[in-house]
Design a protein around this motif. Structure first.
Motif, mmCIF file in Angstrom:
data_model
loop_
_atom_site.group_PDB
_atom_site.id
_atom_site.type_symbol
_atom_site.label_atom_id
_atom_site.label_comp_id
_atom_site.label_asym_id
_atom_site.label_seq_id
_atom_site.Cartn_x
_atom_site.Cartn_y
_atom_site.Cartn_z
ATOM 1 N N VAL A 44 -26.284 -26.890 -15.999
ATOM 2 C CA VAL A 44 -25.131 -26.053 -16.486
ATOM 3 C C VAL A 44 -25.065 -24.867 -15.530
ATOM 4 N N CYS A 45 -23.636 -24.543 -15.524
ATOM 5 C CA CYS A 45 -23.103 -23.712 -14.444
ATOM 6 C C CYS A 45 -22.755 -22.424 -15.416
ATOM 7 N N VAL A 46 -23.671 -21.247 -14.871
ATOM 8 C CA VAL A 46 -23.317 -20.154 -15.827
ATOM 9 C C VAL A 46 -22.675 -19.017 -14.763
ATOM 10 N N LEU A 106 -31.881 -16.560 -17.575
ATOM 11 C CA LEU A 106 -32.723 -16.698 -16.241
ATOM 12 C C LEU A 106 -34.267 -16.184 -16.635
ATOM 13 N N GLU A 107 -33.974 -15.060 -17.473
ATOM 14 C CA GLU A 107 -35.613 -14.374 -17.755
ATOM 15 C C GLU A 107 -36.203 -15.427 -18.748
ATOM 16 N N ILE A 155 -32.820 -23.312 -9.952
ATOM 17 C CA ILE A 155 -31.636 -22.588 -10.156
ATOM 18 C C ILE A 155 -31.095 -22.616 -8.596
ATOM 19 N N VAL A 156 -29.682 -22.883 -8.347
ATOM 20 C CA VAL A 156 -29.172 -22.733 -7.206
ATOM 21 C C VAL A 156 -27.864 -21.870 -7.318
ATOM 22 N N GLU A 157 -27.589 -20.745 -6.343
ATOM 23 C CA GLU A 157 -26.650 -19.884 -6.510
ATOM 24 C C GLU A 157 -25.541 -20.676 -5.816
ATOM 25 N N ALA A 158 -24.314 -20.517 -6.227
ATOM 26 C CA ALA A 158 -22.919 -21.218 -5.712
ATOM 27 C C ALA A 158 -21.884 -20.155 -6.105
ATOM 28 N N GLY A 159 -21.728 -19.403 -5.192
ATOM 29 C CA GLY A 159 -20.434 -18.523 -5.495
ATOM 30 C C GLY A 159 -20.889 -17.582 -6.523
ATOM 31 N N SER A 160 -19.676 -17.556 -7.565
ATOM 32 C CA SER A 160 -19.754 -16.783 -8.616
ATOM 33 C C SER A 160 -20.547 -17.034 -9.739
ATOM 34 N N HIS A 161 -21.375 -18.396 -9.554
ATOM 35 C CA HIS A 161 -22.030 -18.921 -10.805
ATOM 36 C C HIS A 161 -23.538 -19.229 -10.129
#
Length: 177
Positions: free
Chosen positions: A63-65, A76-77, A137-143
Motif C-alpha cells: 500500500v502506498c501512503v 505506521l504507529e 516500510i520503504v520510503e519512496a519520494g512523497s510516499h
C-alpha cells in the motif's frame, strides 16, 4: 548484472514531468479501496488506488501512503491496516474518505464496520477486505510503501461489479455472465 541508474545523474530532459507521469498513470486502471487502521494512534481511513499484491507465500500486499495524508503516521504507529476493496455502488463512500473536509468520525459514520483480527476497521459489504499487519516500510519520494502481511481475507458473497479509477473518474468492472 544490470547496473542501477542513479536518478541524480539523469539530464532533466530525460526525466518525465510530474504532469506527464500523472497523465500516464491516469490510463492505468486501479481498484478503489479504503485503507483503514485503528490502535493506539486512533482510527483513520483514506481512499487509495495504489495497492497491489506482492506474494502469496506469505500472503503480502503493498500500500502506498502519501506522507502528507492524516492517516500516514497513525497507520505506521498502529502497525496494522485493512484494505477494503469497494463495489461500484460504494463510490459515494470513496468520495467521503477522500474528502479533506470530513473528519474521521464523519467518514466512519457513513458505513457499517466490524473489527477483524488486527482491530483495523473492516467494511461490511466490501467486495473483499484484507486485514493486515505491517511487515516492512520503504520510503519512496512523497510516499511510504508499506508491505503488509495478510492475516485474514473477508470476501463478499454478492456478485457486484468492482469500483475502479480510470481516466480520473470512476468506472466499474464487467461481470461475466
Amino acid at each position: 548484472m544490470n547496473k542501477l541508474i542513479d536518478p541524480a545523474t539523469l539530464q532533466p530532459s530525460t526525466i518525465p514531468s510530474s504532469q506527464s507521469f500523472r497523465d500516464g498513470m491516469a490510463l492505468l486502471p486501479g481498484a478503489v479501496t479504503i485503507v483503514t487502521t485503528d490502535g493506539r494512534a486512533g482510527q483513520y481511513g483514506f481512499t487509495a488506488s495504489a495497492v497491489c499484491s506482492v506474494s502469496d507465500a506469505p500472503p503480502t500486499l503493498l500500500v502506498c501512503v502519501n506522507k502528507n495524508t492524516g492517516a500516514h503516521d497513525p497507520i505506521l504507529e498502529n502497525g496494522v491496516l485493512a484494505v477494503n476493496v469497494l463495489t461500484h455502488a460504494q463510490h459515494p463512500l470513496s468520495n467521503i474518505f477522500s474528502s479533506r473536509s470530513k473528519s474521521q468520525q464523519e467518514r466512519f459514520g457513513q458505513a457499517d464496520w466490524i473489527s477483524s483480527i488486527t482491530g483495523a476497521p473492516v467494511l461490511q459489504h466490501a467486495l473483499v477486505s484484507f486485514d493486515c499487519r505491517i511487515a516492512n516500510i520503504v520510503e519512496a519520494g512523497s510516499h511510504s510503501v508499506i508491505f503488509a502481511h495478510i492475516l485474514h481475507v473477508n470476501t463478499s458473497e454478492a456478485n457486484h461489479p468492482g469500483l475502479i479509477w480510470f481516466r480520473r473518474t470512476y468506472a466499474h468492472t464487467h461481470i461475466p455472465e
